[in-house]
Enzyme design. Sequence first.
Site, PDB file in Angstrom:
ATOM      1  CE  LYS A 126      16.248   6.902   0.884  1.00  0.00           C
ATOM      2  NZ  LYS A 126      15.220   6.216   0.098  1.00  0.00           N
ATOM      3  N   GLY A 230       1.807  -7.383   6.738  1.00  0.00           N
ATOM      4  CA  GLY A 230       1.406  -5.992   6.521  1.00  0.00           C
ATOM      5  C   GLY A 230       0.227  -5.950   5.589  1.00  0.00           C
ATOM      6  N   GLY A 232      -1.159  -2.823   4.595  1.00  0.00           N
ATOM      7  CA  GLY A 232      -1.265  -1.390   4.296  1.00  0.00           C
ATOM      8  C   GLY A 232      -1.536  -1.167   2.814  1.00  0.00           C
ATOM      9  CB  VAL A 234       2.209  -2.433  -0.917  1.00  0.00           C
ATOM     10  CG1 VAL A 234       2.639  -3.558  -1.843  1.00  0.00           C
ATOM     11  CG2 VAL A 234       3.017  -1.176  -1.221  1.00  0.00           C
TER      12      VAL A 234
HETATM   13  P1  NAD Z   1       1.924   1.175   4.748  1.00  0.00           P
HETATM   14  O1  NAD Z   1       2.454   1.950   5.873  1.00  0.00           O
HETATM   15  O2  NAD Z   1       0.666   1.626   4.059  1.00  0.00           O
HETATM   16  O3  NAD Z   1       1.660  -0.344   5.209  1.00  0.00           O
HETATM   17  C1  NAD Z   1       2.526  -1.063   6.010  1.00  0.00           C
HETATM   18  C2  NAD Z   1       1.663  -1.844   6.972  1.00  0.00           C
HETATM   19  O4  NAD Z   1       2.512  -2.715   7.706  1.00  0.00           O
HETATM   20  C3  NAD Z   1       0.920  -0.961   7.981  1.00  0.00           C
HETATM   21  O5  NAD Z   1      -0.465  -1.259   7.930  1.00  0.00           O
HETATM   22  C4  NAD Z   1       1.547  -1.362   9.314  1.00  0.00           C
HETATM   23  O6  NAD Z   1       0.604  -1.329  10.374  1.00  0.00           O
HETATM   24  C5  NAD Z   1       2.015  -2.755   9.021  1.00  0.00           C
HETATM   25  N1  NAD Z   1       3.073  -3.242   9.895  1.00  0.00           N
HETATM   26  C6  NAD Z   1       4.128  -2.570  10.420  1.00  0.00           C
HETATM   27  N2  NAD Z   1       4.883  -3.397  11.158  1.00  0.00           N
HETATM   28  C7  NAD Z   1       4.313  -4.615  11.085  1.00  0.00           C
HETATM   29  C8  NAD Z   1       4.633  -5.870  11.614  1.00  0.00           C
HETATM   30  N3  NAD Z   1       5.717  -6.037  12.380  1.00  0.00           N
HETATM   31  N4  NAD Z   1       3.814  -6.917  11.352  1.00  0.00           N
HETATM   32  C9  NAD Z   1       2.723  -6.758  10.568  1.00  0.00           C
HETATM   33  N5  NAD Z   1       2.369  -5.573  10.036  1.00  0.00           N
HETATM   34  C10 NAD Z   1       3.158  -4.523  10.287  1.00  0.00           C
HETATM   35  O7  NAD Z   1       3.113   1.023   3.705  1.00  0.00           O
HETATM   36  P2  NAD Z   1       2.994   0.546   2.193  1.00  0.00           P
HETATM   37  O8  NAD Z   1       2.922   1.754   1.337  1.00  0.00           O
HETATM   38  O9  NAD Z   1       1.983  -0.522   2.069  1.00  0.00           O
HETATM   39  O10 NAD Z   1       4.448  -0.044   1.977  1.00  0.00           O
HETATM   40  C11 NAD Z   1       4.776  -1.306   2.522  1.00  0.00           C
HETATM   41  C12 NAD Z   1       6.262  -1.527   2.392  1.00  0.00           C
HETATM   42  O11 NAD Z   1       6.652  -1.447   1.024  1.00  0.00           O
HETATM   43  C13 NAD Z   1       7.102  -0.485   3.115  1.00  0.00           C
HETATM   44  O12 NAD Z   1       8.276  -1.122   3.582  1.00  0.00           O
HETATM   45  C14 NAD Z   1       7.478   0.495   2.015  1.00  0.00           C
HETATM   46  O13 NAD Z   1       8.700   1.170   2.295  1.00  0.00           O
HETATM   47  C15 NAD Z   1       7.655  -0.442   0.846  1.00  0.00           C
HETATM   48  N6  NAD Z   1       7.424   0.194  -0.450  1.00  0.00           N
HETATM   49  C16 NAD Z   1       6.241   0.791  -0.709  1.00  0.00           C
HETATM   50  C17 NAD Z   1       6.020   1.386  -1.933  1.00  0.00           C
HETATM   51  C18 NAD Z   1       4.717   2.042  -2.234  1.00  0.00           C
HETATM   52  O14 NAD Z   1       4.486   2.357  -3.408  1.00  0.00           O
HETATM   53  N7  NAD Z   1       3.831   2.234  -1.276  1.00  0.00           N
HETATM   54  C19 NAD Z   1       7.025   1.366  -2.917  1.00  0.00           C
HETATM   55  C20 NAD Z   1       8.236   0.727  -2.645  1.00  0.00           C
HETATM   56  C21 NAD Z   1       8.414   0.150  -1.388  1.00  0.00           C
END
Ligand code: NAD
Length: 440
Positions: A126, A230, A232, A234
Amino acid sequence: MNLWQAHPEELISAMQKAGVRRACLTTDPKTFELKASHPVLEPLRASVAADKRDYHRHEGCFFELGRESGHLLSACVHLTRRGQAAGGVRFFTYDTVEGFVRDGLRLSRGMGHKNALAGLWWGGGKGVIARRPNVDHRDPALRRALYQDYGRFVSSLRGCYVTAEDAGTTADDMAQVFATTRYTSCIPKVLGGSGNPSELTARGVVVAMEAALDEMGLGTLEGKRIALQGLGHVSFFMIRELLERRVGRIIGADIDEHAVRKVAQTYEGAPLEVKVVQRGDDGILATEAEVLSPNAVGAILNARTIPGIKAKLVCGGANNQLEEPGEDDRRLQERGILYVPDFLANRMGIVNCANEQYGYIDNDPAILAHLDRNNSTGVYRRTQDVLHRAKSTGTTTAVEAVRLADELGQELHPIFGHRGRQIIDHLLETDWASDKGAGL
Ligand code: NAD
């Protein structure tokens, strides 16, 4: 002054005063003694060596003061038996040196666990960069300097650590890293990278849900209610996957109204209820549903939220969902809630970019194999393996996932063996920390 408890700026000053631009802590492979390259790191060495929680005989932690940006850069290598240490670089604000170093220690081991469970021939690593106070971090010139510094730093480590994108780091930043090192993945598609992994991450998490429901004797996802924290990247793709499996209802919440609107418009007419909530409103976790999928932030499974959870299964993409591993997984178990550890369910993010140097194919069979139920190292069977083990030992799924990952982490890379360790030994022999070879 105790440097361990001090602000990272104090470590920068202490290194500058001592005329040290590079320093490292490394574990002797024979005696397991932790050694510091310079006396200035002695307070860190003593604290890390005495730590029982986050330090697990990590092969090395490397530090450098960025030549152009002046930022404190680090790379932490846990174990490289399965291959070079791989994991993203986080750009974050830290109040203490302890917080900065602990993140590298904890997250590098976590990445090793994720890589090993995914059957990838990568070790655990990391990167962490401490944000400096009173600096505009959106300034493109600063970011260019910072991430090119980071790339040079990674190059100097000769491939024992391979970096990638993580929290606080963007695809554009990765292009800057790529300008000064070949030891990176997750670069933009136009530069030969793999692009956004979110769709595959969502698909992997849904396969993990299916494996868990089957293991619990609860059948398929059809007709089930799913709560999403969330909305977003995913969750956006997860909703499509869930609708294809004819779930009964999806209930979602996000603090960002744009994210909520996008989902509502895209899936108009579907059995879906989405709303905007205030930051800190975790009410979605207590939704009446069969499955809860945390897809927003970490540490949301804790003493405060777990008593309210109604779902029988928690399975989501967010990293580090347990606030206190060892306690919160036990709390979930005591409530009869099955938790699929995040690093087991969300592997597809790293799977998507891990092997991008081997070329890129649309619908890549090497990647899609991870979603195949018959693949013994795929998401489905690995999830069931962990759940089986937990059932037979009576321990939590989180403990069993770590145990299995630690076992798999001991396997040697079939071609290169323990090469990361050899590289670290070579760095020490050639006096990496003296900065003599920092010619880039
Ligand atoms: P993203 O930033 O696109 O979406 C996260 C969403 O969560 C955002 O829309 C944000 O507004 C919302 N959010 C933040 N705090 C919140 C809360 N307290 N209550 C409700 N909503 C809240 O991120 P993502 O790419 O969708 O990833 C989501 C999670 O999965 C993250 O923790 C990320 O580290 C993890 N992750 C993502 C991937 C990937 O491929 N994108 C891979 C492994 C892990």
